[in-house]
Design a protein around this motif. Structure first.
Motif, PDB file in Angstrom:
ATOM      1  N   LYS A 149      91.869 136.537 -99.226  1.00  0.00           N
ATOM      2  CA  LYS A 149      90.463 136.945 -99.284  1.00  0.00           C
ATOM      3  C   LYS A 149      89.568 136.086 -98.386  1.00  0.00           C
ATOM      4  N   GLN A 150      89.910 134.825 -98.224  1.00  0.00           N
ATOM      5  CA  GLN A 150      89.106 133.961 -97.339  1.00  0.00           C
ATOM      6  C   GLN A 150      89.274 134.383 -95.876  1.00  0.00           C
ATOM      7  N   ALA A 151      90.466 134.793 -95.511  1.00  0.00           N
ATOM      8  CA  ALA A 151      90.690 135.299 -94.153  1.00  0.00           C
ATOM      9  C   ALA A 151      89.880 136.575 -93.946  1.00  0.00           C
ATOM     10  N   PHE A 152      89.841 137.418 -94.972  1.00  0.00           N
ATOM     11  CA  PHE A 152      89.053 138.646 -94.878  1.00  0.00           C
ATOM     12  C   PHE A 152      87.561 138.322 -94.736  1.00  0.00           C
ATOM     13  N   ALA A 153      87.088 137.339 -95.507  1.00  0.00           N
ATOM     14  CA  ALA A 153      85.678 136.934 -95.424  1.00  0.00           C
ATOM     15  C   ALA A 153      85.350 136.440 -94.023  1.00  0.00           C
ATOM     16  N   GLU A 154      86.235 135.668 -93.418  1.00  0.00           N
ATOM     17  CA  GLU A 154      86.021 135.193 -92.046  1.00  0.00           C
ATOM     18  C   GLU A 154      86.025 136.363 -91.064  1.00  0.00           C
ATOM     19  N   PHE A 155      86.959 137.277 -91.253  1.00  0.00           N
ATOM     20  CA  PHE A 155      87.057 138.460 -90.395  1.00  0.00           C
ATOM     21  C   PHE A 155      85.765 139.278 -90.485  1.00  0.00           C
TER      22      PHE A 155
ATOM     23  N   VAL B 189      79.417 150.514 -91.618  1.00  0.00           N
ATOM     24  CA  VAL B 189      80.137 149.250 -91.440  1.00  0.00           C
ATOM     25  C   VAL B 189      80.738 148.808 -92.771  1.00  0.00           C
ATOM     26  N   GLN B 190      79.965 148.895 -93.846  1.00  0.00           N
ATOM     27  CA  GLN B 190      80.486 148.523 -95.163  1.00  0.00           C
ATOM     28  C   GLN B 190      81.689 149.390 -95.544  1.00  0.00           C
ATOM     29  N   GLU B 191      81.566 150.698 -95.310  1.00  0.00           N
ATOM     30  CA  GLU B 191      82.667 151.600 -95.627  1.00  0.00           C
ATOM     31  C   GLU B 191      83.911 151.251 -94.815  1.00  0.00           C
ATOM     32  N   MET B 192      83.720 150.875 -93.541  1.00  0.00           N
ATOM     33  CA  MET B 192      84.859 150.520 -92.714  1.00  0.00           C
ATOM     34  C   MET B 192      85.566 149.280 -93.253  1.00  0.00           C
TER      35      MET B 192
ATOM     36  N   ARG C 120      87.416 150.109 -96.481  1.00  0.00           N
ATOM     37  CA  ARG C 120      88.654 150.828 -96.136  1.00  0.00           C
ATOM     38  C   ARG C 120      89.692 149.868 -95.560  1.00  0.00           C
ATOM     39  N   LEU C 121      89.257 148.937 -94.733  1.00  0.00           N
ATOM     40  CA  LEU C 121      90.163 147.953 -94.146  1.00  0.00           C
ATOM     41  C   LEU C 121      90.846 147.144 -95.253  1.00  0.00           C
ATOM     42  N   TRP C 122      90.069 146.695 -96.234  1.00  0.00           N
ATOM     43  CA  TRP C 122      90.649 145.914 -97.325  1.00  0.00           C
ATOM     44  C   TRP C 122      91.601 146.769 -98.165  1.00  0.00           C
ATOM     45  N   GLU C 123      91.195 148.011 -98.445  1.00  0.00           N
ATOM     46  CA  GLU C 123      92.026 148.893 -99.263  1.00  0.00           C
ATOM     47  C   GLU C 123      93.364 149.213 -98.589  1.00  0.00           C
ATOM     48  N   THR C 124      93.379 149.272 -97.271  1.00  0.00           N
ATOM     49  CA  THR C 124      94.596 149.635 -96.536  1.00  0.00           C
ATOM     50  C   THR C 124      95.215 148.432 -95.825  1.00  0.00           C
ATOM     51  N   ARG C 125      94.859 147.236 -96.250  1.00  0.00           N
ATOM     52  CA  ARG C 125      95.273 146.016 -95.549  1.00  0.00           C
ATOM     53  C   ARG C 125      96.781 145.882 -95.384  1.00  0.00           C
TER      54      ARG C 125
END
Length: 190
Positions: free
Chosen positions: A21-27, A53-56, A59-64
């Motif tokens: 999750k921290q990597a995602f936050a940085e991304f 942008v929020q939806e993208m 979606r990125l997190w859901e399909t990570r």
């Protein structure tokens, strides 16, 4: 989180795929600004750009786990935001076509008996959803859809900005769509 700021984007993606999750936050911090500007450039609306942008990112997190970057990460995210914007525009056009066809029906009112019943029920759902809008939003929507005024004309008549008019119409459409879909869903479950 400082340990993530110097990581290349490809490594961040790899960490995101392993639920970091921290990597995602940085991304997110790294790409939200440029993606917002791309979406805003395509849509011309601040709120819509933020939503896309929020939806993208959601979606990125859901399909990570299934992310497959075949080019650069930058190309991947910009292509993703472009597709999200195109989907958003298509969706808005579908809503507009539906509302236009409903208006056309209201004006002409010709249909077969069975179709007439279904259309009357749908129209009743639409009117209930419309009545549930806040008064100002309903007024803006009415001036736009029923009286055919432009955003500029509505803004002048109501002494509000064109941006507010556009925002109110978009919110009204989202609200109407949600209410009608929920009503139709509840009818099919009966």
């Amino acid at each position: 989180m400082a340990k993530y700021t110097n990581l290349p984007a490809e490594e961040l993606v790899s960490l995101i795929k392993s639920d970091d999750k921290q990597a995602f936050a940085e991304f997110y911090d790294r790409y939200k600004g440029p993606l917002y500007f791309q979406a805003f450039r395509m849509l011309g609306d601040d709120e819509q750009a933020k939503d896309v942008v929020q939806e993208m990112f959601i979606r990125l997190w859901e399909t990570r786990h299934s992310i497959s970057v075949k080019t650069t990460v930058e190309a991947y995210v910009f292509r993703s935001i472009r597709h999200k914007v195109i989907d958003f525009i298509r969706h808005q056009k579908t809503i507009t076509r539906y509302l236009d066809s409903l208006e056309c029906y209201l004006e002409k009112g010709t249909a077969a008996l069975d179709e007439s019943y279904i259309e009357k029920e749908t129209l009743a759902l639409f009117r209930l959803a419309l009545a549930s809008l806040p008064a100002r939003m309903r007024e803006v929507f009415d001036l736009s859809r029923n009286q055919g005024l432009s955003h500029k004309q509505i803004a002048e008549e109501l002494c509000i900005s064109e941006h507010t008019v556009k925002k109110q119409i978009n919110k009204a459409i989202k609200h109407l769509r949600l209410r009608i879909n929920l009503s139709l869903l509840s009818l099919t479950l009966l």
